[in-house]
Design an enzyme around this catalytic site. Sequence first.
Site, PDB file in Angstrom:
ATOM      1  N   HIS A  33       0.866  -1.184   0.000  1.00 51.74           N
ATOM      2  CA  HIS A  33       0.000   0.000   0.000  1.00 51.74           C
ATOM      3  C   HIS A  33       0.900   1.231   0.000  1.00 51.74           C
ATOM      4  O   HIS A  33       1.963   1.218   0.636  1.00 51.74           O
ATOM      5  CB  HIS A  33      -0.881  -0.012   1.261  1.00 51.74           C
ATOM      6  CG  HIS A  33      -1.975   1.016   1.249  1.00 51.74           C
ATOM      7  ND1 HIS A  33      -1.747   2.333   1.569  1.00 51.74           N
ATOM      8  CD2 HIS A  33      -3.297   0.912   0.961  1.00 51.74           C
ATOM      9  CE1 HIS A  33      -2.903   2.999   1.487  1.00 51.74           C
ATOM     10  NE2 HIS A  33      -3.855   2.163   1.118  1.00 51.74           N
ATOM     11  N   ASP A  50      -7.895  -4.597   0.773  1.00 45.52           N
ATOM     12  CA  ASP A  50      -8.468  -5.292  -0.376  1.00 45.52           C
ATOM     13  C   ASP A  50      -8.229  -6.798  -0.328  1.00 45.52           C
ATOM     14  O   ASP A  50      -8.953  -7.561  -0.960  1.00 45.52           O
ATOM     15  CB  ASP A  50      -7.853  -4.747  -1.673  1.00 45.52           C
ATOM     16  CG  ASP A  50      -8.095  -3.263  -1.835  1.00 45.52           C
ATOM     17  OD1 ASP A  50      -9.231  -2.827  -1.576  1.00 45.52           O
ATOM     18  OD2 ASP A  50      -7.157  -2.534  -2.207  1.00 45.52           O
TER      19      ASP A  50
END
Lengths: 380, 380
Positions: free
Chosen positions: A262, A317
Amino acid sequence: MADELKRGLEGVLVAESDLSYVDGEVGKLVYRGYDIEDLARGASYEEVLYLLWHGSLPTAAELDAFAADLAAEREVDDDVIETVRALAGAGERPMAALRTATSMLSAYDPDDEADAGEATLRQGRRITAKIPTVLAAFERVRQGEEPVAPDPDLSHAGNFLYMLTGTEPDDVSEETFDMALTLHADHGLNASTFTAMVIGSTMADVYSGVTGGIGALSGPLHGGANQDVMEVLHEVDASSKDPVQWVKDARDDGRRVPGFGHRVYKVKDPRANILEEKLRDLAESSGDTKWLDYTTAIEEYLTEQGLVEEGIAPNVDFYSGSVYDSLGIPVDMYTPIFAMSRVGGWIAHVAEYQEDNRLIRPRARYTGPEDSEFVPLDER
Amino acid sequence: MADELKRGLEGVLVAESDLSYVDGEVGKLVYRGYDIEDLARGASYEEVLYLLWHGSLPTAAELDAFAADLAAEREVDDDVIETVRALAGAGERPMAALRTATSMLSAYDPDDEADAGEATLRQGRRITAKIPTVLAAFERVRQGEEPVAPDPDLSHAGNFLYMLTGTEPDDVSEETFDMALTLHADHGLNASTFTAMVIGSTMADVYSGVTGGIGALSGPLHGGANQDVMEVLHEVDASSKDPVQWVKDARDDGRRVPGFGHRVYKVKDPRANILEEKLRDLAESSGDTKWLDYTTAIEEYLTEQGLVEEGIAPNVDFYSGSVYDSLGIPVDMYTPIFAMSRVGGWIAHVAEYQEDNRLIRPRARYTGPEDSEFVPLDER
């Protein structure tokens, strides 16, 4: 005035905000100072909306009034449903359909157009209430079924699952979906939130800001990663390989495993921890542990390989796709559901920015030709 | 990394661009090095689109092919017209109707969704061709008339006036409107162009970028000033005062005269000079000199008062309203017409930015509370 080019505006501070803060080093996300874990476990999405829009968590009486106002705004005009039918019939993608339907809602808004700034939260409440209705209607029409009218007695999360499936969800499904909405409600100035702010800075109505935010979120560099994870899990399933073997082979082929790493988080995303727990609850409740087994095995393997130590850790996610799949939600609805949650953050940022508004207008460095000599068409 | 707050991103360089350059000190605007006066007088809007999108002015053969491709894309699906009828029936504002209809067009686009970046110019051509069709249809339905189908044998400017009125425009009207489109096609990184770029930077399709741009342009701090000028001219007319006396009284009451002053231009906007000339042509051709007389008198008076010397000079909006009014276009269609022109610039900037794309994502400084202690609802 420095003439340094700020590509992507990386690191440029464009505003001050009381709304959310991400500490990627320790894996912390707060909304108005509250830890996301506390909010996800202890507060409903309606409480989180109240917190983001009004600055504090509501009392029971405040929440009752707020939730009732929100629930009362769920119905959409028949014209909007007709357009949703046309979009579904034309095979439109869910995010594009949501962009069009949300934009169209403004035609039926009772507020005066001249009050854009002052009306942001009122109109924002209507948009937030109606987005689940148009999304569920789109999905049902696409599946050849009739839309289900909203039920004002259900929660925001429960009503969406009800409108999607036609049956009231069980408690664990409703709780899980509510938690997913809370986890995605805000996350600093991502590209869609910034889009909504730029549009809001012209004092355009918040329908314009939210429509723009949906457009930005539809881009593959922004929303859509939870969809990628689920597609990989389905691929693993179809391959009849062991998930760890599949990942080994995929990495040998130079493929990146989606759901890891990320831009901000260098450790495991706090939202991933919470969703992993809920995936476990859902698996226990249904007895189907497939996605839980796959994700657990892949996370363990990649952790052993040292990825997490290198800062490439599971993000939100990695688990949200499995959770949505367990709730019976089709893969291409994941990004629209992200929008259905994040709309709360978009509206909060627009309202906050407009309180001390300044038109957002950067510059470009002109690198084109100077003094081109014009030659008329018949001499070119 | 400097932690200085850049409010409104004023002066921040976000990108390099070959597209347009504004020198506000000398009143110069260029597209790819060509002076706006040369382009407005010597090139059609189609040539300007080609210049912005493809980097050079077209040869006659290139222009023929380009204009034919553009004209062939004017028709819109019946579903879109049905939605436009619904929006007109609901009393939607023209900019909001345009935002919804433009967003909806994507459902009927033949390009594959996965090709967003590569497809930007192809999809952009379709959007540019279809926007006049939905705008004219909206206006006609709103007036209780049937939409007029586009005529592929007319120019972009001429066809719009034809679809709006049902009759082919005379040469001076077509030329004037074409010139107005060229003058508004691009203007550096204004808020709507920047919005389209932020959305495009997620690699969302260009329908999303243009829809966002329309939303931003709908804001009163961005589009809409030409509408303000026309409203003032109508007010002058209704007051039966001499225009100079009206302006004196208005200024004594502390009112600002719209159409004077610009964030960038410190001298008379070059676009204003050109439109003033065309207003003169239109007045001569029609014999109706009212708006020309009013604007001339007001400009002379304010110049005598020293405003122009102080850098508060007539901008493009001071003349465009009178020009549009002379062409029979209703006041609340002025900003949509601005969008119909500027869409060329939005698409050019998105395509240019995506060639060397980087997600646009600034930061906010978190100023909210730290470590708020979560109290469950039943204890609040």
